[in-house]
Design an enzyme around this catalytic site. Structure first.
Site, PDB file in Angstrom:
ATOM      1  N   GLY A 244       0.768  -1.242   0.000  1.00 44.91           N
ATOM      2  CA  GLY A 244       0.000   0.000   0.000  1.00 44.91           C
ATOM      3  C   GLY A 244       0.794   1.285   0.000  1.00 44.91           C
ATOM      4  O   GLY A 244       0.223   2.359  -0.197  1.00 44.91           O
ATOM      5  N   GLY A 287       3.738  -3.732  -3.746  1.00 44.28           N
ATOM      6  CA  GLY A 287       3.691  -3.901  -5.200  1.00 44.28           C
ATOM      7  C   GLY A 287       4.164  -2.617  -5.850  1.00 44.28           C
ATOM      8  O   GLY A 287       5.281  -2.497  -6.350  1.00 44.28           O
ATOM      9  N   ARG A 288       3.304  -1.594  -5.752  1.00 40.99           N
ATOM     10  CA  ARG A 288       3.568  -0.308  -6.407  1.00 40.99           C
ATOM     11  C   ARG A 288       4.928   0.282  -6.036  1.00 40.99           C
ATOM     12  O   ARG A 288       5.674   0.727  -6.903  1.00 40.99           O
ATOM     13  CB  ARG A 288       2.462   0.666  -6.002  1.00 40.99           C
ATOM     14  CG  ARG A 288       2.493   1.971  -6.751  1.00 40.99           C
ATOM     15  CD  ARG A 288       1.513   2.964  -6.154  1.00 40.99           C
ATOM     16  NE  ARG A 288       0.216   2.410  -5.919  1.00 40.99           N
ATOM     17  CZ  ARG A 288      -0.807   2.432  -6.774  1.00 40.99           C
ATOM     18  NH1 ARG A 288      -0.652   2.981  -7.960  1.00 40.99           N
ATOM     19  NH2 ARG A 288      -1.962   1.909  -6.449  1.00 40.99           N
ATOM     20  N   ARG A 323      -4.940   3.202 -15.717  1.00 43.02           N
ATOM     21  CA  ARG A 323      -5.059   3.927 -14.443  1.00 43.02           C
ATOM     22  C   ARG A 323      -5.692   5.324 -14.555  1.00 43.02           C
ATOM     23  O   ARG A 323      -6.560   5.660 -13.755  1.00 43.02           O
ATOM     24  CB  ARG A 323      -3.686   4.022 -13.754  1.00 43.02           C
ATOM     25  CG  ARG A 323      -3.021   2.669 -13.508  1.00 43.02           C
ATOM     26  CD  ARG A 323      -1.858   2.753 -12.547  1.00 43.02           C
ATOM     27  NE  ARG A 323      -2.322   3.098 -11.226  1.00 43.02           N
ATOM     28  CZ  ARG A 323      -2.216   4.295 -10.691  1.00 43.02           C
ATOM     29  NH1 ARG A 323      -1.590   5.259 -11.329  1.00 43.02           N
ATOM     30  NH2 ARG A 323      -2.708   4.529  -9.502  1.00 43.02           N
ATOM     31  N   TYR A 327      -8.937   5.641 -12.312  1.00 44.02           N
ATOM     32  CA  TYR A 327      -8.799   6.306 -11.004  1.00 44.02           C
ATOM     33  C   TYR A 327      -8.474   7.796 -11.143  1.00 44.02           C
ATOM     34  O   TYR A 327      -8.043   8.411 -10.166  1.00 44.02           O
ATOM     35  CB  TYR A 327      -7.668   5.659 -10.182  1.00 44.02           C
ATOM     36  CG  TYR A 327      -7.609   4.164 -10.246  1.00 44.02           C
ATOM     37  CD1 TYR A 327      -8.595   3.375  -9.648  1.00 44.02           C
ATOM     38  CD2 TYR A 327      -6.566   3.519 -10.898  1.00 44.02           C
ATOM     39  CE1 TYR A 327      -8.533   2.000  -9.717  1.00 44.02           C
ATOM     40  CE2 TYR A 327      -6.503   2.130 -10.966  1.00 44.02           C
ATOM     41  CZ  TYR A 327      -7.491   1.384 -10.384  1.00 44.02           C
ATOM     42  OH  TYR A 327      -7.428   0.025 -10.451  1.00 44.02           O
ATOM     43  N   CYS A 354     -12.125   4.085 -28.759  1.00 39.89           N
ATOM     44  CA  CYS A 354     -13.372   4.729 -29.154  1.00 39.89           C
ATOM     45  C   CYS A 354     -14.251   5.029 -27.932  1.00 39.89           C
ATOM     46  O   CYS A 354     -15.374   4.546 -27.813  1.00 39.89           O
ATOM     47  CB  CYS A 354     -14.007   3.761 -30.137  1.00 39.89           C
ATOM     48  SG  CYS A 354     -15.650   3.965 -30.524  1.00 39.89           S
ATOM     49  N   GLU A 355     -13.687   5.758 -26.975  1.00 44.30           N
ATOM     50  CA  GLU A 355     -14.454   6.183 -25.801  1.00 44.30           C
ATOM     51  C   GLU A 355     -13.958   7.564 -25.380  1.00 44.30           C
ATOM     52  O   GLU A 355     -12.748   7.805 -25.357  1.00 44.30           O
ATOM     53  CB  GLU A 355     -14.267   5.211 -24.617  1.00 44.30           C
ATOM     54  CG  GLU A 355     -14.841   3.846 -24.889  1.00 44.30           C
ATOM     55  CD  GLU A 355     -15.161   3.065 -23.622  1.00 44.30           C
ATOM     56  OE1 GLU A 355     -15.386   3.681 -22.569  1.00 44.30           O
ATOM     57  OE2 GLU A 355     -15.176   1.833 -23.724  1.00 44.30           O
TER      58      GLU A 355
HETATM   59  N1  LLP Z   1      -1.584  -7.121  -0.915  1.00 41.80           N
HETATM   60  C1  LLP Z   1      -2.886  -7.184  -1.202  1.00 41.80           C
HETATM   61  C2  LLP Z   1      -3.719  -8.150  -0.512  1.00 41.80           C
HETATM   62  C3  LLP Z   1      -3.437  -6.318  -2.165  1.00 41.80           C
HETATM   63  O1  LLP Z   1      -4.741  -6.376  -2.430  1.00 41.80           O
HETATM   64  C4  LLP Z   1      -2.595  -5.390  -2.835  1.00 41.80           C
HETATM   65  C5  LLP Z   1      -3.139  -4.497  -3.857  1.00 41.80           C
HETATM   66  C6  LLP Z   1      -1.229  -5.380  -2.506  1.00 41.80           C
HETATM   67  C7  LLP Z   1      -0.764  -6.248  -1.538  1.00 41.80           C
HETATM   68  C8  LLP Z   1      -0.248  -4.443  -3.153  1.00 41.80           C
HETATM   69  O2  LLP Z   1      -0.518  -3.120  -2.889  1.00 41.80           O
HETATM   70  P1  LLP Z   1       0.469  -1.959  -3.368  1.00 41.80           P
HETATM   71  O3  LLP Z   1       1.737  -2.035  -2.557  1.00 41.80           O
HETATM   72  O4  LLP Z   1       0.738  -2.171  -4.821  1.00 41.80           O
HETATM   73  O5  LLP Z   1      -0.278  -0.712  -3.120  1.00 41.80           O
HETATM   74  N2  LLP Z   1      -4.984  -1.142  -9.756  1.00 41.80           N
HETATM   75  C9  LLP Z   1      -4.873  -0.161  -8.696  1.00 41.80           C
HETATM   76  C10 LLP Z   1      -4.281  -0.758  -7.426  1.00 41.80           C
HETATM   77  C11 LLP Z   1      -5.020  -1.945  -6.881  1.00 41.80           C
HETATM   78  C12 LLP Z   1      -4.375  -2.519  -5.649  1.00 41.80           C
HETATM   79  C13 LLP Z   1      -5.008  -3.787  -5.247  1.00 41.80           C
HETATM   80  N3  LLP Z   1      -4.376  -4.463  -4.165  1.00 41.80           N
HETATM   81  C14 LLP Z   1      -4.061   1.014  -9.202  1.00 41.80           C
HETATM   82  O6  LLP Z   1      -3.626   0.995 -10.345  1.00 41.80           O
HETATM   83  O7  LLP Z   1      -3.886   1.993  -8.480  1.00 41.80           O
END
Ligand code: LLP
Length: 430
Positions: A244, A287-288, A323, A327, A354-355
């Protein structure tokens, strides 16, 4: 060499009016491989992972495969010692193939099929159980399979992460997790159920979080629940506080670093564990903050149109980078082949889909734009390619890896035959 990128994007520089990633000219990459094109810096990726190791030397870090499921990225993450947070059988398949150790994989998900439960049991990976009901399904499936699933419980900690509502996951109203008040009782029940062994607690409060206080609040609530679990006779080997941590997409919006996250949560985690007399492994699931800023997406201008605003129409739309459409998210735009020129006009960058909502960037001050110019959308490594689609008959783009002067293909671009993949025409229609 002039560094123009904001924040700590030291892998991106401008040389002779061109944007470089490491020692590679991005405009030349666009010519060589065509566009759209995802370009990832290997050194930045390794650096980001090491920042987590430095900040959290004792914790396990599971890379959130949903952010980027490219095998090369997963291999590098595995090589750097990361495990994986997987959210589907498909992601489990990729993580195992990339060599992630089974004891460092957590299978998450609020909607797992029986086949996916079986797959995780056979693979010997732990699962995060999302509801009391799932506990019963899983116990039955694991007993039938003659296996034992080690499980964590996904807690809904009811914490507001101050992020986009679509990516807030730990609110009371969100679909994820077991309400905090039910967790200890569910844990207790699991101790006596066949086929499952409860080993810990898990939460994830949301994504792109730019303030560490919600993490501290979640950590504290998780420790309250851990205390209830211990009182109910449960043993806790793992506490997983999820991912997160946000990144700096916008020059004016700095983001905390892993070290800031550590400063916010480690004292709470350590003190409370000590009070409880437990020493669980801390797990994080970034992740991010591992992959977003390693990667940019190159896209070429097909048309410049002066209408009620100045439109720049490029060859990537929300099919390639979803994205902004989903969002309203900001990705900084740099003109890769004229990167040192001062901004002159305001443009809205739109895709070929086409949107009307197919907008990549709104009202950006850029140098005078021409057909053929190459734009770089920065920070596209997380939820970029992994959310790409073939909508509007658009094959998905290639991904390349940059290391120093070197460039390697991680994924070739699809051609039109990919649009037919898996399709069968009933013989009577042939
Ligand atoms: N763990 C779980 C259980 C999750 O659901 C997620 C992300 C992560 C870890 C990793 O989170 P991060 O460190 O990447 O924030 N598509 C959206 C983001 C969706 C995140 C879903 N869950 C975007 O592009 O902003």
């Amino acid at each position: 060499m002039l560094k123009i990128m904001f924040g700590s994007k030291s892998h991106l520089t401008v040389r002779d009016n061109h944007l470089f990633m490491e020692d590679v000219d991005c405009a030349a990459l666009a010519e060589q491989f065509g566009t759209p094109l995802y370009v990832t810096s290997e050194s930045r990726l390794r650096e980001n992972i090491r920042a987590y190791h430095n900040a959290f030397p004792d914790a396990d870090k599971y890379f959130a495969v949903k952010a980027n499921g490219s095998m090369t990225v997963l291999k590098i993450a595995a090589e750097e010692g990361m495990g994986a947070d997987v959210f589907s059988g498909g992601e489990l398949f990729l993580a195992r193939l990339a060599g992630m150790a089974r004891e460092k994989i957590l299978y998450n998900g609020n909607s797992k099929s029986e086949a996916e439960h079986r797959m995780a049991i056979e693979a010997g990976v732990r699962m995060s159980v999302d509801s009391r009901e799932e506990l019963d399904y899983l116990s039955k499936t694991a007993s039938e399979a003659g296996g034992e699933a080690q499980i964590l419980f996904r807690v809904n900690p009811d914490v507001s992460p101050k992020t986009h509502p679509k990516i807030a996951t730990g609110l009371k109203t969100s679909k994820f997790g077991i309400p905090a008040a039910q967790v200890a009782e569910t844990y207790r029940k699991a101790i006596d159920l066949p086929g499952v062994r409860p080993v810990g607690l898990h939460c994830h409060i949301g994504s792109q979080i730019l303030d560490t206080s919600p993490f501290a609040e979640a950590a504290s609530k998780m420790m309250d629940i851990a205390s209830d679990v211990v009182a109910a006779g449960g043993k806790i080997q793992t506490i997983d506080l999820g991912g997160g941590l946000g990144i700096q997409y916008h020059p004016d919006t700095p983001a905390p670093k892993p070290a800031d996250l550590a400063a916010a949560i480690l004292p709470i985690f350590r003190d409370r564990c000590q009070d409880l007399g437990i020493s669980p492994k801390l797990v994080l699931e970034p992740g991010r903050s591992i992959i977003a800023d390693t990667t940019l997406m190159l896209t070429s201008i097909n048309a410049v149109k002066r209408a009620h605003v100045n439109f720049v129409a490029v060859d990537a739309g929300f099919n390639v980078l979803a994205r902004p459409m989903l969002y309203d998210s900001y990705h900084h735009v740099v003109v890769a082949n004229r990167a040192a020129l001062p901004p002159e006009e305001t443009y809205t960058v739109v895709g070929p889909i086409c949107e009307t909502g197919d907008i990549l960037a709104k009202e950006r001050k850029l140098p005078l734009m021409q057909r053929g110019d190459v734009l770089a959308m920065l920070d596209a490594g997380a939820y970029g390619f992994s959310m790409a689609s073939q909508y509007n008959g658009q094959p998905r783009p290639a991904e390349v890896l940059v290391s120093g002067k070197g460039v390697e293909v991680m994924r070739r671009s699809e051609d039109y035959s990919a649009l037919l993949a898996g399709q069968r025409i009933p013989p009577r229609l042939l």
